[in-house]
Structures are given as structure tokens and as C-alpha cells.
Design a protein around this motif. Structure first.
Motif, short mmCIF file in Angstrom:
data_model
loop_
_atom_site.label_atom_id
_atom_site.label_comp_id
_atom_site.label_asym_id
_atom_site.label_seq_id
_atom_site.Cartn_x
_atom_site.Cartn_y
_atom_site.Cartn_z
N ALA A 130 -38.07 19.22 0.18
CA ALA A 130 -38.84 20.59 -0.02
C ALA A 130 -39.07 21.29 1.09
O ALA A 130 -39.90 21.94 1.27
CB ALA A 130 -40.35 20.02 -0.62
N ALA A 131 -38.04 21.23 2.16
CA ALA A 131 -37.92 22.05 3.44
C ALA A 131 -38.40 23.45 3.16
O ALA A 131 -37.76 24.06 2.20
CB ALA A 131 -36.90 21.67 4.11
N ALA A 132 -39.03 24.13 4.02
CA ALA A 132 -39.48 25.53 3.71
C ALA A 132 -38.29 26.39 3.78
O ALA A 132 -38.39 27.45 3.28
CB ALA A 132 -40.58 25.94 4.87
N ASN A 133 -37.29 26.18 4.69
CA ASN A 133 -36.17 27.19 4.84
C ASN A 133 -34.98 27.02 3.92
O ASN A 133 -34.16 27.47 4.18
CB ASN A 133 -35.76 26.93 6.42
N ASN A 134 -35.19 25.94 2.93
CA ASN A 134 -34.21 25.84 2.04
C ASN A 134 -33.90 27.09 1.18
O ASN A 134 -35.02 27.91 0.87
CB ASN A 134 -34.48 24.87 1.03
N ASN A 135 -32.64 27.46 1.02
CA ASN A 135 -32.33 28.85 0.25
C ASN A 135 -31.17 28.37 -0.72
O ASN A 135 -30.04 27.99 -0.12
CB ASN A 135 -31.62 29.61 1.34
#
Length: 315
Positions: A71-76
């Protein structure tokens, strides 16, 4: 959007920009973003004998999560279509006359709930996120989403990316919109509460019959002839792999050139890959590349060459 043209073939893994069927593109980046693959399914697709299906298809895009993401914030993480600006200039985005657009599609997913779908500009600084609901797992359902046109922002109406349609695969919080059905500054794909497919290893989602059109009404899918659909895809990518180019010359020496013309004029001068070469002398290479073709240069002291080519001019 009927996922018929698959020039690259096979199963294609997600990465930071791998193109797949009908020019649909995978994108995956960020901390532990996971992975997914895309393949053409000729066994599972919407048919009119299924309740709620009004169009008859013979293929779909079959997406499988191959490794669960965090659930990392910077995942795209997204599955997207980049539409050339010359195909969407009539939408008048960026002006007070911007038109509404409607996206219709069929979806079949192993998970249920609300999923993100968005429109994004080329510069990734304007986006509009909405949600569609998968009600029943592993069941084909037709979805219709209407977006207001964007009356501001920068939009490319030339040969660059005019509009991006994105299906969220589970991007992190930096890509979560604070509100839906409105144009925001930045790039967003989903919301905090929308389903994050990439978090479930082995989860699957399929798409078929994706259509974006002007106005507020979703019409039946516009089927085109296979030859026309192939030609439209060849503007961006051509793989001359079914047969070989063959060239014989009676003269030894370097710098022999043979012109090769593309069957379809490409969007811009493509990147060339001459592969599976068979040359008596040295090798072949592409030079003087234009949207219409290239000159094949026979390097070395040879008289015969055969090769296949891959030409890429994707957005």
C-alpha cells in the motif's frame, strides 16, 4: 477496445510502459508495487447470450496479478490507453466549450466493489476520477461512465498524447483523488476506498468493448473491419515478423542500401529494430528513417541479407 490486434503476441508483463493488445499500455512503478500480466483471451469474452450484454465479441484483455503489491503511497499502477491529440481535438478540452465524453465497457473481475477509472492529460497535471462498481464476481457486466469536459488545463491536439484513459490497478495514496467526478490538478486514478486489485495475488480482471465517445449517451460498440483496425494500430507499431525481407546484390562492398516502405504511414519517425538477421558478410542496420519507411544498409562485404523489422512510434 475490442482487443483484436495483438502484434506483439503472447503474455506481456507489466512494467513502466509495456504496450499490449490494441495499444493498451501497462504501467507499474513505486515501492513494492507488485506486478500483473496482460494476455489476449480468445476463450472468455462478452456474448449477447449473457444477461446485460448488448454487443458480441470474440476476445478480451485478461489481466492477472502475478505478485501482490503493498500500500505504498508512491505506487503507480494502471492499465491505460493513450489517445493521439489529432483524434480528440473536437472535444475542445481546455476551453469553455469543452464537451462531455462517455466511456462504456465490459468488465469481469474476481473481486467486487468500486474501482477507479480516470481521464488524464498528457502532462499528468489534470485528471478526473470516477468509480464503477463490479457487483458480481466473475460475471461480465456493462459499465457506462460520463465525464464533464475540462474547461482549463493544457491539452495536446497534435501528434502527441491528447487524452489518457486509465483503469486503476491499485495505485497508492499519492494517486487517490480527494473528490470524484470533478477535474483536479495532478494525476489521480482512484480513491482511498476504491478496490486495489494489485493487493491480491492471483486476482484477475478482464476488459472488452472499451469505447470513448463524445456526449452523454453510450451507443453500441463500433465494430470495424479487421484490416482497418490493424492499419490504425500500425500507425504506432509495426512488426514485420510473419515473413522476411530478403535482399540480394551482385556487388561486394560496404554501404549498399535498399529502401523498405511501411504498409502504413507512422505517427512519427519510428525507433527501428532489425532482428532475426541472416547476412553473408556482416549485418544490416536501418538508416534515413522516416514515418514512411527506412533505408536498410548492408554493412560489410556481403551480397545477401534477410531480416525482420520492428518499428515503434508509440505515444
Amino acid at each position: 477496445g475490442d482487443f483484436i490486434i495483438h502484434q506483439r503476441g503472447g503474455t506481456i508483463a507489466s512494467s513502466s510502459g509495456n504496450y499490449t493488445i490494441d495499444r493498451w499500455r501497462t504501467y507499474r512503478a513505486g515501492d513494492s508495487s507488485g506486478g500483473f500480466s496482460v494476455q489476449q483471451s480468445l476463450a472468455s469474452y462478452p456474448q449477447t447470450n449473457i444477461s446485460g450484454v448488448i454487443d458480441n465479441f470474440k476476445s478480451s484483455a485478461f489481466i492477472t496479478v502475478t505478485s501482490a503489491g503493498s500500500a505504498a503511497a508512491n505506487n503507480n499502477c494502471k492499465f491505460q490507453q493513450r489517445i493521439e491529440g489529432s483524434n480528440v481535438y473536437d472535444l475542445a478540452f481546455g476551453t469553455v466549450a469543452a464537451k462531455k465524453v462517455t466511456v462504456s465497457f465490459y468488465v469481469k473481475c474476481s473481486l467486487t466493489g468500486d474501482f477507479g477509472i480516470s481521464l488524464v492529460n498528457e502532462n499528468h497535471n489534470r485528471s478526473n476520477v470516477q468509480l464503477y462498481t463490479v457487483n458480481s464476481a466473475t460475471t461480465w457486466e456493462r459499465k457506462i461512465v460520463t465525464f464533464d469536459g475540462d474547461t482549463s488545463g493544457s491539452w495536446d491536439f497534435g501528434t502527441g498524447t491528447g487524452l489518457q484513459l486509465m483503469f486503476d490497478m491499485g495505485s497508492g495514496s499519492s494517486k487517490h483523488a480527494g473528490s470524484t467526478n470533478t477535474w483536479l490538478s495532478g494525476e489521480y486514478h482512484g480513491t482511498t476506498s476504491s478496490v486495489k486489485l494489485i493487493h491480491t495475488n492471483g486476482a484477475t480482471i478482464q476488459f472488452a468493448g472499451v469505447q470513448l465517445e463524445v456526449g452523454e449517451v453510450a451507443t453500441p460498440f463500433e465494430f470495424r473491419r479487421h484490416a482497418e483496425e490493424l492499419q490504425l494500430c500500425e500507425r504506432y507499431y509495426q512488426r514485420y515478423g510473419a515473413q522476411r525481407h530478403v535482399w540480394y546484390t551482385n556487388v561486394n562492398g560496404t554501404d549498399h542500401h535498399k529502401m523498405v516502405y511501411f504498409p502504413t504511414t507512422m505517427r512519427t519517425s519510428p525507433t527501428m529494430n532489425l532482428y532475426d538477421q541472416s547476412v553473408d558478410g556482416s549485418s544490416v542496420s536501418a538508416s534515413y528513417v522516416t514515418p514512411n519507411g527506412y533505408s536498410c544498409r548492408l554493412n560489410g562485404n556481403g551480397r545477401m541479407a534477410s531480416w525482420k523489422h520492428e518499428a515503434t512510434a508509440e505515444l
